[in-house]
Design a protein around this motif. Structure first.
Motif, PDB file in Angstrom:
ATOM      1  N   LEU A 106       0.829  -1.161   0.056  1.00 49.18           N
ATOM      2  CA  LEU A 106      -0.107   0.143   0.105  1.00 49.18           C
ATOM      3  C   LEU A 106       0.818   1.090   0.025  1.00 49.18           C
ATOM      4  CD1 LEU A 106      -2.474  -1.276   2.784  1.00 49.18           C
ATOM      5  CD2 LEU A 106      -2.815  -1.320   0.435  1.00 49.18           C
ATOM      6  N   ASP A 107       0.721   2.104  -0.824  1.00 49.70           N
ATOM      7  CA  ASP A 107       1.662   3.378  -0.926  1.00 49.70           C
ATOM      8  C   ASP A 107       0.919   4.449  -0.172  1.00 49.70           C
ATOM      9  OD1 ASP A 107       3.329   2.558  -2.887  1.00 49.70           O
ATOM     10  OD2 ASP A 107       1.870   3.048  -4.518  1.00 49.70           O
ATOM     11  N   GLY A 108       1.771   5.124   0.788  1.00 50.69           N
ATOM     12  CA  GLY A 108       1.346   6.261   1.611  1.00 50.69           C
ATOM     13  C   GLY A 108       2.393   7.139   1.708  1.00 50.69           C
ATOM     14  N   HIS A 109       1.924   8.313   2.745  1.00 47.72           N
ATOM     15  CA  HIS A 109       2.870   9.452   2.781  1.00 47.72           C
ATOM     16  C   HIS A 109       2.927   9.810   4.107  1.00 47.72           C
ATOM     17  CE1 HIS A 109      -1.092  11.221   2.083  1.00 47.72           C
ATOM     18  NE2 HIS A 109      -0.669  12.185   2.935  1.00 47.72           N
ATOM     19  N   GLU A 110       3.976  10.215   4.901  1.00 44.32           N
ATOM     20  CA  GLU A 110       4.097  10.497   6.264  1.00 44.32           C
ATOM     21  C   GLU A 110       3.682  11.985   6.266  1.00 44.32           C
ATOM     22  OE1 GLU A 110       5.152   8.703   8.573  1.00 44.32           O
ATOM     23  OE2 GLU A 110       6.421   7.079   7.538  1.00 44.32           O
ATOM     24  N   SER A 111       3.788  12.609   7.392  1.00 51.40           N
ATOM     25  CA  SER A 111       3.123  13.985   7.846  1.00 51.40           C
ATOM     26  C   SER A 111       3.964  14.991   6.961  1.00 51.40           C
ATOM     27  CB  SER A 111       2.977  14.100   9.112  1.00 51.40           C
ATOM     28  OG  SER A 111       4.288  13.841  10.006  1.00 51.40           O
ATOM     29  N   ASP A 112       5.492  14.579   6.827  1.00 55.27           N
ATOM     30  CA  ASP A 112       6.106  15.395   6.036  1.00 55.27           C
ATOM     31  C   ASP A 112       6.257  15.548   4.583  1.00 55.27           C
ATOM     32  OD1 ASP A 112       7.664  13.377   5.822  1.00 55.27           O
ATOM     33  OD2 ASP A 112       9.519  13.939   6.635  1.00 55.27           O
ATOM     34  N   GLY A 113       5.500  14.614   4.249  1.00 50.68           N
ATOM     35  CA  GLY A 113       4.992  14.463   2.565  1.00 50.68           C
ATOM     36  C   GLY A 113       5.873  13.464   2.161  1.00 50.68           C
TER      37      GLY A 113
END
Length: 148
Positions: A106-113
């Motif tokens: 699953l692709d995701g992103h952290e709070s910093d992008g």
């Protein structure tokens, strides 16, 4: 430099067919590969279960159900050359979209992008050289029959 502090953290162990969903990352100093379930910091005034629902929505854009606490771990560690101390609430939950369990990642992103790819891994993926973190998590999950 900010004063060291203990960080409250909520992690969620999504499991399916003998595998758990983990973020794979590397320590920039030691070059060690590490595996950790998804989640993040608990904000002031927020419960651990609310934090995990928020974090999964922010990181993956996915709603979750059936959130339940599996246990609590205390983690003292060094990452990227800096000491850390976390109190970790470990949760179990299910994805509302059951089709996610059939995807290899699953692709995701952290709070910093920063982008990441979470993978479904079984216990053979983890070793002393490539550990599941925080320390004690593998033993907790084995004790609950969520990992071999």
């Amino acid at each position: 430099m900010p004063e060291p502090r203990i960080r409250p953290l909520a992690l969620c162990v999504f499991h399916h067919a003998g595998k758990i969903l983990v973020n794979v990352f590397e320590d920039a100093v030691t070059r060690q590969t590490l595996y950790r379930p998804l989640g993040g910091g608990i904000e002031f005034g927020e419960t651990g279960s609310a934090a995990i629902a928020r974090e999964i929505d922010e990181e993956l854009g996915q709603p979750i159900n059936d959130i339940r606490l599996l246990g609590t771990l205390e983690s003292l560690f060094v990452h990227d050359g800096k000491p850390g101390h976390e109190i970790v609430l470990v949760f179990d939950a299910t994805f509302a979209d059951t089709a996610l369990y059939a995807q290899p990642w699953l692709d995701g992103h952290e709070s910093d992008g920063a982008r990441f790819r979470a993978k479904w891994c079984d216990s053979s993926s983890f070793s002393a050289d490539t550990p599941l973190v925080p320390k004690g998590l593998a033993e907790l999950l084995k004790g609950l029959s969520l990992l071999d």
